[in-house]
Design a protein around this motif. Sequence first.
Motif, mmCIF file in Angstrom:
data_model
loop_
_atom_site.group_PDB
_atom_site.id
_atom_site.type_symbol
_atom_site.label_atom_id
_atom_site.label_comp_id
_atom_site.label_asym_id
_atom_site.label_seq_id
_atom_site.Cartn_x
_atom_site.Cartn_y
_atom_site.Cartn_z
ATOM 1 N N LEU A 136 0.850 -1.189 0.000
ATOM 2 C CA LEU A 136 0.000 0.000 0.000
ATOM 3 C C LEU A 136 0.884 1.237 0.000
ATOM 4 O O LEU A 136 1.945 1.257 0.619
ATOM 5 C CB LEU A 136 -0.900 0.008 1.236
ATOM 6 C CG LEU A 136 -1.893 -1.147 1.336
ATOM 7 C CD1 LEU A 136 -2.669 -1.064 2.647
ATOM 8 C CD2 LEU A 136 -2.848 -1.133 0.174
ATOM 9 N N VAL A 137 0.451 2.280 -0.700
ATOM 10 C CA VAL A 137 1.214 3.522 -0.774
ATOM 11 C C VAL A 137 0.454 4.597 -0.018
ATOM 12 O O VAL A 137 -0.703 4.869 -0.305
ATOM 13 C CB VAL A 137 1.436 3.954 -2.244
ATOM 14 C CG1 VAL A 137 2.158 5.276 -2.307
ATOM 15 C CG2 VAL A 137 2.198 2.883 -2.989
ATOM 16 N N ASP A 138 1.106 5.190 0.974
ATOM 17 C CA ASP A 138 0.527 6.290 1.742
ATOM 18 C C ASP A 138 1.131 7.582 1.204
ATOM 19 O O ASP A 138 2.322 7.843 1.402
ATOM 20 C CB ASP A 138 0.854 6.107 3.223
ATOM 21 C CG ASP A 138 0.239 7.185 4.101
ATOM 22 O OD1 ASP A 138 -0.496 8.040 3.562
ATOM 23 O OD2 ASP A 138 0.484 7.170 5.320
ATOM 24 N N PRO A 139 0.330 8.430 0.516
ATOM 25 C CA PRO A 139 0.885 9.649 -0.090
ATOM 26 C C PRO A 139 1.544 10.587 0.910
ATOM 27 O O PRO A 139 2.453 11.327 0.560
ATOM 28 C CB PRO A 139 -0.336 10.328 -0.729
ATOM 29 C CG PRO A 139 -1.355 9.263 -0.855
ATOM 30 C CD PRO A 139 -1.077 8.274 0.225
ATOM 31 N N THR A 154 13.554 4.300 0.644
ATOM 32 C CA THR A 154 13.618 2.836 0.673
ATOM 33 C C THR A 154 13.701 2.249 -0.731
ATOM 34 O O THR A 154 13.182 1.174 -0.990
ATOM 35 C CB THR A 154 12.376 2.258 1.385
ATOM 36 O OG1 THR A 154 11.213 2.598 0.615
ATOM 37 C CG2 THR A 154 12.243 2.769 2.792
ATOM 38 N N PHE A 155 14.357 2.955 -1.627
ATOM 39 C CA PHE A 155 14.427 2.513 -3.030
ATOM 40 C C PHE A 155 15.035 1.122 -3.165
ATOM 41 O O PHE A 155 14.571 0.305 -3.945
ATOM 42 C CB PHE A 155 15.218 3.512 -3.869
ATOM 43 C CG PHE A 155 15.266 3.141 -5.326
ATOM 44 C CD1 PHE A 155 14.184 3.345 -6.134
ATOM 45 C CD2 PHE A 155 16.397 2.548 -5.867
ATOM 46 C CE1 PHE A 155 14.211 2.989 -7.479
ATOM 47 C CE2 PHE A 155 16.443 2.177 -7.197
ATOM 48 C CZ PHE A 155 15.342 2.406 -8.004
ATOM 49 N N ALA A 156 16.060 0.813 -2.392
ATOM 50 C CA ALA A 156 16.725 -0.493 -2.495
ATOM 51 C C ALA A 156 15.787 -1.630 -2.080
ATOM 52 O O ALA A 156 15.874 -2.731 -2.606
ATOM 53 C CB ALA A 156 17.981 -0.512 -1.632
ATOM 54 N N GLU A 157 14.858 -1.356 -1.157
ATOM 55 C CA GLU A 157 13.942 -2.380 -0.685
ATOM 56 C C GLU A 157 12.714 -2.532 -1.589
ATOM 57 O O GLU A 157 12.190 -3.625 -1.744
ATOM 58 C CB GLU A 157 13.471 -2.047 0.732
ATOM 59 C CG GLU A 157 14.593 -2.033 1.744
ATOM 60 C CD GLU A 157 14.132 -1.464 3.074
ATOM 61 O OE1 GLU A 157 12.924 -1.390 3.314
ATOM 62 O OE2 GLU A 157 15.005 -1.072 3.864
ATOM 63 N N VAL A 195 10.317 -1.286 -7.393
ATOM 64 C CA VAL A 195 9.159 -1.240 -8.287
ATOM 65 C C VAL A 195 8.139 -0.223 -7.788
ATOM 66 O O VAL A 195 7.613 0.586 -8.556
ATOM 67 C CB VAL A 195 8.525 -2.643 -8.418
ATOM 68 C CG1 VAL A 195 7.245 -2.588 -9.216
ATOM 69 C CG2 VAL A 195 9.506 -3.603 -9.068
ATOM 70 N N VAL A 196 7.866 -0.239 -6.485
ATOM 71 C CA VAL A 196 6.891 0.689 -5.916
ATOM 72 C C VAL A 196 7.385 2.117 -6.060
ATOM 73 O O VAL A 196 6.629 3.015 -6.459
ATOM 74 C CB VAL A 196 6.626 0.348 -4.431
ATOM 75 C CG1 VAL A 196 5.712 1.375 -3.792
ATOM 76 C CG2 VAL A 196 6.024 -1.039 -4.310
ATOM 77 N N VAL A 197 8.652 2.362 -5.753
ATOM 78 C CA VAL A 197 9.202 3.710 -5.840
ATOM 79 C C VAL A 197 9.173 4.202 -7.290
ATOM 80 O O VAL A 197 8.798 5.352 -7.558
ATOM 81 C CB VAL A 197 10.634 3.764 -5.257
ATOM 82 C CG1 VAL A 197 11.262 5.116 -5.466
ATOM 83 C CG2 VAL A 197 10.608 3.419 -3.777
ATOM 84 N N GLY A 247 7.006 7.357 -8.637
ATOM 85 C CA GLY A 247 7.727 8.415 -9.353
ATOM 86 C C GLY A 247 7.164 8.645 -10.744
ATOM 87 O O GLY A 247 7.013 9.794 -11.193
ATOM 88 N N ALA A 248 6.834 7.567 -11.455
ATOM 89 C CA ALA A 248 6.261 7.694 -12.797
ATOM 90 C C ALA A 248 4.898 8.377 -12.748
ATOM 91 O O ALA A 248 4.573 9.210 -13.613
ATOM 92 C CB ALA A 248 6.150 6.323 -13.459
ATOM 93 N N LEU A 249 4.090 8.045 -11.735
ATOM 94 C CA LEU A 249 2.796 8.715 -11.583
ATOM 95 C C LEU A 249 2.981 10.209 -11.340
ATOM 96 O O LEU A 249 2.256 11.038 -11.908
ATOM 97 C CB LEU A 249 2.008 8.106 -10.424
ATOM 98 C CG LEU A 249 1.371 6.747 -10.653
ATOM 99 C CD1 LEU A 249 0.713 6.253 -9.376
ATOM 100 C CD2 LEU A 249 0.352 6.814 -11.771
ATOM 101 N N PHE A 250 3.944 10.556 -10.503
ATOM 102 C CA PHE A 250 4.198 11.964 -10.202
ATOM 103 C C PHE A 250 4.662 12.728 -11.446
ATOM 104 O O PHE A 250 4.183 13.824 -11.733
ATOM 105 C CB PHE A 250 5.244 12.069 -9.079
ATOM 106 C CG PHE A 250 5.498 13.467 -8.617
ATOM 107 C CD1 PHE A 250 4.536 14.163 -7.916
ATOM 108 C CD2 PHE A 250 6.707 14.094 -8.891
ATOM 109 C CE1 PHE A 250 4.758 15.458 -7.493
ATOM 110 C CE2 PHE A 250 6.946 15.384 -8.477
ATOM 111 C CZ PHE A 250 5.963 16.073 -7.771
#
Length: 150
Positions: A93-96, A105-108, A111-113, A117-120
């Motif tokens: 889950l992503v909490d804005p 937490t990019f290393a962990e 894909v989520v990050v 980022g692509a959505l932003f």
Amino acid sequence: EKYTWLLSPTKLKGNTGLHYLVVRPIVGPGVKSINATLSITPITSSCKFWNETLLDWKDSGCRVGFKTTHLITQCLCKHLTFFGSSFFVTPNLVDPSRTAELFATFAENPVVVCFVGALFVTYLLVVVWARRKDIKDTVKVKCLFSNSIL
């Protein structure tokens, strides 16, 4: 150390919502606190067999084994027939409000990050495009209005 807990739907008794897991590390005598890291990967997996009489997948006599991971499913069944497994990795889950922490937490969670980022970036591009269209529309309206007055 790696521990695995298997929770069957019968153990959860059909209750949906929040469930709490209490973790108490085993420490030696005289130790009052310990630094520990806990990582939980929730997955949903089940073992089924093909019932040739009913022409349907059934799960009676089968259960998920303790060697099940997010890559493989171990099925422990009491009979031999055609087997299959269903598998689902629960998405993060992503909490804005915690976006800055997410990028740390990019290393962990690459894909989520990357997805957030692509959505932003997509949002920013759409805003810039819409603003340019608004400016062009404003210029057209001013030109039409000034021509109708003359």
